[in-house]
Design an enzyme around this catalytic site. Structure first.
Site, PDB file in Angstrom:
ATOM      1  N   HIS A 155      79.033  71.646  34.531  1.00 18.10           N
ATOM      2  CA  HIS A 155      79.149  70.651  33.700  1.00 18.10           C
ATOM      3  C   HIS A 155      77.629  69.609  33.155  1.00 18.10           C
ATOM      4  O   HIS A 155      76.669  69.547  31.650  1.00 18.10           O
ATOM      5  CB  HIS A 155      79.405  70.022  33.084  1.00 18.10           C
ATOM      6  CG  HIS A 155      80.344  69.309  34.304  1.00 18.10           C
ATOM      7  ND1 HIS A 155      80.520  68.236  35.075  1.00 18.10           N
ATOM      8  CD2 HIS A 155      79.205  67.098  33.930  1.00 18.10           C
ATOM      9  CE1 HIS A 155      79.830  67.180  35.703  1.00 18.10           C
ATOM     10  NE2 HIS A 155      79.504  66.675  34.520  1.00 18.10           N
ATOM     11  N   ASP A 185      83.462  74.359  37.812  1.00 21.05           N
ATOM     12  CA  ASP A 185      82.724  72.820  37.583  1.00 21.05           C
ATOM     13  C   ASP A 185      81.467  73.152  39.024  1.00 21.05           C
ATOM     14  O   ASP A 185      80.684  72.020  38.694  1.00 21.05           O
ATOM     15  CB  ASP A 185      83.418  71.674  37.436  1.00 21.05           C
ATOM     16  CG  ASP A 185      82.333  70.705  36.738  1.00 21.05           C
ATOM     17  OD1 ASP A 185      81.396  71.860  36.212  1.00 21.05           O
ATOM     18  OD2 ASP A 185      81.886  69.434  36.874  1.00 21.05           O
ATOM     19  N   GLY A 265      75.857  60.306  35.763  1.00 18.53           N
ATOM     20  CA  GLY A 265      74.376  60.867  35.641  1.00 18.53           C
ATOM     21  C   GLY A 265      74.619  60.949  38.040  1.00 18.53           C
ATOM     22  O   GLY A 265      73.861  61.969  38.660  1.00 18.53           O
ATOM     23  N   ASN A 266      76.069  60.535  38.117  1.00 17.91           N
ATOM     24  CA  ASN A 266      76.258  60.976  39.824  1.00 17.91           C
ATOM     25  C   ASN A 266      76.707  62.237  39.548  1.00 17.91           C
ATOM     26  O   ASN A 266      77.191  62.609  40.711  1.00 17.91           O
ATOM     27  CB  ASN A 266      77.191  59.896  40.522  1.00 17.91           C
ATOM     28  CG  ASN A 266      76.594  59.157  40.434  1.00 17.91           C
ATOM     29  OD1 ASN A 266      77.137  57.699  40.062  1.00 17.91           O
ATOM     30  ND2 ASN A 266      76.144  58.582  41.832  1.00 17.91           N
ATOM     31  N   SER A 267      77.394  63.474  38.689  1.00 19.51           N
ATOM     32  CA  SER A 267      78.009  64.261  38.675  1.00 19.51           C
ATOM     33  C   SER A 267      77.075  65.489  39.474  1.00 19.51           C
ATOM     34  O   SER A 267      75.479  65.425  39.210  1.00 19.51           O
ATOM     35  CB  SER A 267      78.800  64.917  37.618  1.00 19.51           C
ATOM     36  OG  SER A 267      79.322  64.506  36.489  1.00 19.51           O
ATOM     37  N   LEU A 321      92.902  89.520  32.569  1.00 17.82           N
ATOM     38  CA  LEU A 321      94.043  90.807  32.454  1.00 17.82           C
ATOM     39  C   LEU A 321      93.360  90.485  30.725  1.00 17.82           C
ATOM     40  O   LEU A 321      94.458  91.895  30.119  1.00 17.82           O
ATOM     41  CB  LEU A 321      94.887  89.338  31.747  1.00 17.82           C
ATOM     42  CG  LEU A 321      96.283  89.205  31.707  1.00 17.82           C
ATOM     43  CD1 LEU A 321      97.173  90.441  32.527  1.00 17.82           C
ATOM     44  CD2 LEU A 321      97.682  88.618  31.278  1.00 17.82           C
ATOM     45  N   GLY A 322      92.822  89.955  30.021  1.00 21.74           N
ATOM     46  CA  GLY A 322      92.230  90.341  28.794  1.00 21.74           C
ATOM     47  C   GLY A 322      93.258  90.083  27.199  1.00 21.74           C
ATOM     48  O   GLY A 322      93.094  90.117  26.375  1.00 21.74           O
ATOM     49  N   VAL A 323      93.348  88.888  27.555  1.00 26.37           N
ATOM     50  CA  VAL A 323      94.668  88.149  26.921  1.00 26.37           C
ATOM     51  C   VAL A 323      94.116  86.451  26.050  1.00 26.37           C
ATOM     52  O   VAL A 323      93.901  85.977  27.088  1.00 26.37           O
ATOM     53  CB  VAL A 323      96.007  87.604  26.767  1.00 26.37           C
ATOM     54  CG1 VAL A 323      96.790  89.033  26.618  1.00 26.37           C
ATOM     55  CG2 VAL A 323      96.558  87.890  28.139  1.00 26.37           C
TER      56      VAL A 323
END
Length: 469
Positions: A155, A185, A265-267, A321-323
């Site tokens: 992110h 993430d 900002g720590n992320s 899977l495709g849904v």
């Protein structure tokens, strides 16, 4: 993921021999004899003994030996021993070990500059430029072939047109995104490794204990090279996550809960133990008014397999899977609210759960741009409509909004309600993801049980691999 100094000291107590005068009796020293020692002799003897003891200690510390050469190796060893036993010094040395490898990450995105033709960020001739859109942190974990590799959060670099890394010495370098994964993430970047000497080492995050001291390093609120300290509140916490940031929880993340300050900002910055080893990647905090001291970090033992996959493939390979789906219970709740004169049940569904559509297709893109869908964007999906014709006892499952790839080839259609995968009950998109990502592999066969026009049906097919858009 928007869900989301203590005093140390050590003392050395030397042993003392205490002599007490009890009941006015005088304590005598030396051999028994009929002749006692005078105060003068006692004072002289004590003085000589003290001098000899001082010379002995001085010789041990400095390596001086009468009549011989001096040895200097002993002094540093004694100094190191004293420092390593001091908790305060341990926090300082742990931070010093990692800080040079921590970087600030700048996410730059295209913006319209309007009439500001003189802007430094303006692109020549097209009236647009790049502007800082987000700040985060990262850390250098490897150097290879002239490149320094950086771990950060997905992110932090999401939707970036350009990414820059600011080193601990203030130097800014262009960064390239090697790979990223919205589900966990995590992301990997690379920069030129010229002048970079420090890379982090990893610790065993699965050996952490509640109450253990840890430190977070990063770029909170744009304040680079910042430290915060706290304890591990819980070694394993499972928290729900809204991947598309629409308030609908469609994934669960295993994290370390800490009470060290984690701010914007720590992320992406490292969480380290007091030996200076990285045990987690700071990822999120609870963003609620009045909540303090509740932060989360991705454990390093969970992150590293993802990082290796990003390095090798630029993505994490998962079964497809495709849904694209919507949770049945939420749709029924919206329909009931609409029947009572509330909001349009299909209208809310169209912009709500479709945003958190089933990541088994490759995390369907939506209006908030949190996915990497393979077909139309989330806004192009049609919400469920009409009578779904379910048995009275069926209240949970996932509604198919669109079938693609393997699911489409197997005959799944719009408005089908999936209730089981391989006999495993499925009540939500989160259940569907957890089963697929945790129990199945690319190329495995899967049995899907679903309702169509009130009739229970079953189909089987082979799970594929999502292809790049």
């Amino acid at each position: 993921m928007s869900l989301f100094d203590d005093d140390f000291y050590s003392t050395r107590v030397s042993r003392r021999t205490r002599f007490e005068n009890r009941a006015g009796k005088q304590v005598s020293f030396g051999r028994k004899s009929g002749r006692g020692w005078t105060s003068t002799r006692i004072a002289l003897t004590s003085s000589v003994a003290s001098s000899l003891a001082a010379m002995l200690v001085f010789g041990l510390i400095t390596g001086f030996h009468p009549g011989g050469s001096q040895t200097t190796a002993a002094s540093p060893a004694i100094h190191t021993s004293v420092q390593s036993g001091d908790p305060l010094e341990k926090t300082i040395s742990a931070a010093a070990k990692v800080r040079p490898a921590v970087v600030s990450i700048i996410n730059e995105q295209a913006v319209s500059t309007g009439t500001d033709a003189g802007s430094d960020s303006a692109k020549a001739g097209d009236g647009s430029g790049l502007q800082e859109a987000a700040l985060g942190s990262g850390f250098i974990f490897e150097k290879v072939k002239g490149k320094a590799l950086i771990i950060t959060n997905n992110h932090v670099i999401a939707d970036a047109v350009a990414v820059k890394a600011v080193l601990s010495n203030g130097e800014t370098r262009d960064a390239k995104i090697i790979g990223s994964d919205a589900i966990t993430d995590l992301a990997v970047l690379e920069i030129d490794d010229k002048g970079i000497d420090t890379v982090v080492s990893f610790g065993e995050s699965d050996n952490l204990r509640a109450g253990q001291w840890v430190m977070a390093i990063g770029n909170p609120l744009g304040l680079s090279d910042s430290l915060s300290m706290g304890i591990v509140s819980k070694t394993k916490r499972i928290i729900p996550v809204s991947l598309s940031q629409d308030g609908v929880y469609d994934w669960e993340q295993e994290v370390i809960q800490i009470d060290a300050s984690i701010n914007q900002g720590n992320s992406g910055g490292p969480l380290i133990d007091l030996d200076g080893n990285v045990v987690g990647i700071n990822s999120m905090k609870v963003a609620e008014y009045g909540v303090e001291g509740v932060g989360f970090a991705i454990p390093s033992h969970i992150a590293m397999p993802i990082i290796q996959s990003l390095l090798e493939y630029g993505k994490v390979k998962r079964p497809y899977l495709g849904v694209y789906t919507m949770d049945l219970d939420q749709y029924l709740a919206q329909q009931a609210a609409g029947a009572k004169g509330g909001t349009n049940p299909s209208g809310d569904a169209a912009t709500g759960d479709k945003g958190s559509t089933d990541g088994t297709t490759g995390d369907k893109s939506d209006s908030s741009g949190s996915g990497d869908g393979t077909a139309a964007s989330g806004d192009d999906l049609v919400p469920p409509h009409g009578d779904l014709k379910l048995p009275d006892d069926v209240h949970q499952g996932v509604i198919v909004l669109q079938a693609t790839g393997p699911a489409d080839e197997a005959g799944l259609k719009f408005n089908d309600i999936i209730v089981k995968l391989d006999k495993q009950p499925i009540s939500s998109t989160m259940d569907l993801r957890k089963y697929l990502y945790g129990k199945k592999q690319i190329g495995d066969d899967i049995e899907v049980t679903f309702y169509r026009d009130g009739k229970k049906e079953t189909t089987s097919f082979t799970l594929g691999e999502k292809k790049d858009d």
